[in-house]
Structures are given as C-alpha cells and as structure tokens.
Design a protein around this motif. Structure first.
Motif, short mmCIF file in Angstrom:
data_model
loop_
_atom_site.label_atom_id
_atom_site.label_comp_id
_atom_site.label_asym_id
_atom_site.label_seq_id
_atom_site.Cartn_x
_atom_site.Cartn_y
_atom_site.Cartn_z
N SER A 142 0.80 -1.23 0.00
CA SER A 142 0.00 0.00 0.00
C SER A 142 0.84 1.27 0.00
O SER A 142 0.30 2.36 -0.28
CB SER A 142 -0.92 0.02 1.22
N LEU A 143 2.12 1.19 0.30
CA LEU A 143 2.93 2.40 0.43
C LEU A 143 2.97 3.25 -0.84
O LEU A 143 2.74 4.47 -0.77
CB LEU A 143 4.35 2.04 0.87
N PRO A 144 3.24 2.69 -2.02
CA PRO A 144 3.29 3.53 -3.23
C PRO A 144 1.99 4.28 -3.52
O PRO A 144 2.02 5.51 -3.70
CB PRO A 144 3.64 2.53 -4.35
N PRO A 145 0.82 3.60 -3.54
CA PRO A 145 -0.41 4.36 -3.81
C PRO A 145 -0.77 5.33 -2.69
O PRO A 145 -1.37 6.38 -2.94
CB PRO A 145 -1.48 3.28 -3.98
N THR A 146 -0.40 5.01 -1.46
CA THR A 146 -0.70 5.91 -0.34
C THR A 146 0.10 7.20 -0.46
O THR A 146 -0.44 8.31 -0.29
CB THR A 146 -0.41 5.23 1.00
N VAL A 147 1.38 7.08 -0.77
CA VAL A 147 2.22 8.27 -0.95
C VAL A 147 1.75 9.06 -2.18
O VAL A 147 1.71 10.29 -2.16
CB VAL A 147 3.70 7.87 -1.10
N GLY A 148 1.36 8.34 -3.24
CA GLY A 148 0.83 9.02 -4.42
C GLY A 148 -0.43 9.79 -4.11
O GLY A 148 -0.63 10.91 -4.61
N PHE A 149 -1.29 9.22 -3.28
CA PHE A 149 -2.52 9.92 -2.89
C PHE A 149 -2.20 11.14 -2.03
O PHE A 149 -2.89 12.15 -2.11
CB PHE A 149 -3.44 8.97 -2.13
N LEU A 150 -1.14 11.06 -1.25
CA LEU A 150 -0.74 12.20 -0.41
C LEU A 150 -0.41 13.41 -1.27
O LEU A 150 -0.70 14.55 -0.88
CB LEU A 150 0.45 11.80 0.45
N VAL A 151 0.16 13.18 -2.44
CA VAL A 151 0.45 14.28 -3.36
C VAL A 151 -0.86 14.97 -3.78
O VAL A 151 -0.95 16.20 -3.82
CB VAL A 151 1.20 13.77 -4.60
N GLN A 152 -1.88 14.16 -4.09
CA GLN A 152 -3.17 14.73 -4.46
C GLN A 152 -3.79 15.51 -3.32
O GLN A 152 -4.42 16.55 -3.52
CB GLN A 152 -4.12 13.60 -4.90
N LEU A 153 -3.58 15.04 -2.11
CA LEU A 153 -4.13 15.72 -0.94
C LEU A 153 -3.50 17.11 -0.78
O LEU A 153 -4.20 18.09 -0.48
CB LEU A 153 -3.91 14.88 0.32
#
Length: 217
Positions: A142-153
């Motif tokens: 889950s780390l890659p998509p979670t960090v990617g979502f953080l950028v969107q946030l």
C-alpha cells in the motif's frame, strides 16, 4: 500598490506551512477513519461490509468541495459553527478516509491467499494472522499508492480558501491582489507546490519500482 518582495515571499512560505499542517492533520485523521472502514469492508458481517461500501461510494461520488460546503455552511443551519481550519480539516479527513479505505482494502486483498492458508496451518488466530502475516505485507504493497494519494491531498488543500482559510493558494491570491505581480507571485506559489509534491511523487515511483522488483514473478 505594494511591490512584491521578501515580506510577501515570507508570507507565502508561512502559508505553505499551514498547507502542510492541514495536510498532515487531514491525512492522520483520515488514515484512522479509513483503516476502520477498510477493516469493515473485509468483515465477515454483511451489514458492516454494506455500511463501509456505502460510505466509500457516497464520499467518492461527491466532490470534496461539496463536503467542505456542507461542513462549513451546512452545519451552521443546525447551530454548529465550525472555524474554517476545523471545517477544512474535517472535510479533507472525510475525503482521505474514503480513498485510503479502498487503497488499503485492495492491498490486503492482494496478499496471496496462500499466506492466509499458511497462517491457518500454524494455528494462528484471525488477529494473529492479520498482525504477523497479512498486515506487514499489505503495508508494503500500500505504500506507493498511499504516498501518491498524499500528493493529491496536498494539491486539494487549495480548495479550502473558499471558506476563508489562508493556505498557500489563498495567500497567493491575497499577495497578487496587493501587488498585481501575477507572474512572480503565482510563479513562486507554483514552485513551492512543486518543492512539496515532486519529492513525494518521486518517492511514490521509487516505492512502486521496489515493490514490483521484490514481488515473485
């Protein structure tokens, strides 16, 4: 008319600090809520699965701006007056929770079924299976998509200016209204967003490559 200089640049940098604080609070609270809904989505109890699925579907189907309006303006109709920062944090946390719940649910379900069987063969309880076998692997996935979502946030924090909260985007508007130096003002705002988001994007891509390389083919 004010000339754009160091005081204005420092004002933008301070506003960037509020953007980061808002991102951190929304991500932390959203993670806690999202974790609960991710577990509910995987529950053996049908009612819990339906509640979680409905919550995620509703939140993902509504623009986060509408959630913000309902938090700040809608609740005031019932006598609940939220300060802009609190309304912004709550709205973004709700938005975060729905998306992270799905990211984490998918990560848990992507752990090979053989891992569950191996844990059962060792007479592990469901709690032990999750703690020692499934979750460590799911977290890595889950780390890659979670960090990617953080950028969107980080980028989505710009919408909270509509309720009067001064974060980076709103600070840029205020400075531009005072200096009318749009190119330098919004150029600096863009650079600050880039300085925040680019390292996170690179980290997400790096983690994705590491994860793909570590998976058995």
């Amino acid at each position: 008319m004010t000339t754009f200089g160091w005081p204005e640049a420092l004002f933008l940098l301070r506003a960037a600090g509020w953007t980061l604080l808002l991102t951190a609070i929304a991500f932390l609270i959203g993670s806690l809520i999202g974790g609960v809904f991710a577990i509910m989505r995987l529950s053996r109890i049908k009612l819990l699965r339906r509640i979680a699925a409905t919550y995620i579907l509703v939140i993902q189907s509504i623009p986060v701006l509408m959630v913000l309006f309902m938090s700040y303006y809608g609740l005031s109709l019932f006598g609940v007056e939220l300060p802009p920062f609190l309304a912004a944090s709550a709205s973004l946390a709700i938005y975060v929770s729905a998306y992270l719940a799905e990211i984490w649910r998918g990560s848990i379900e992507s752990v090979p079924f053989q891992q569950w069987e191996a844990s059962a063969s060792l007479a592990h309880s469901p709690a032990q299976t999750y703690r020692y076998v499934i979750l460590p692997q799911a977290i890595r996935i889950s780390l890659p998509p979670t960090v990617g979502f953080l950028v969107q946030l980080v980028k989505n924090t710009s919408i909270v200016s509509v309720v009067g909260f001064v974060e980076l985007a709103r600070a840029g508007q205020l400075v531009n209204n005072a200096t009318f130096d749009s190119f330098r003002v919004f150029g600096l705002v863009a650079l600050i967003y880039f300085a925040i988001c680019f390292p996170l994007s690179r980290l997400s891509r790096h983690l994705e490559k590491v994860m793909n390389a570590s998976r058995p083919h």
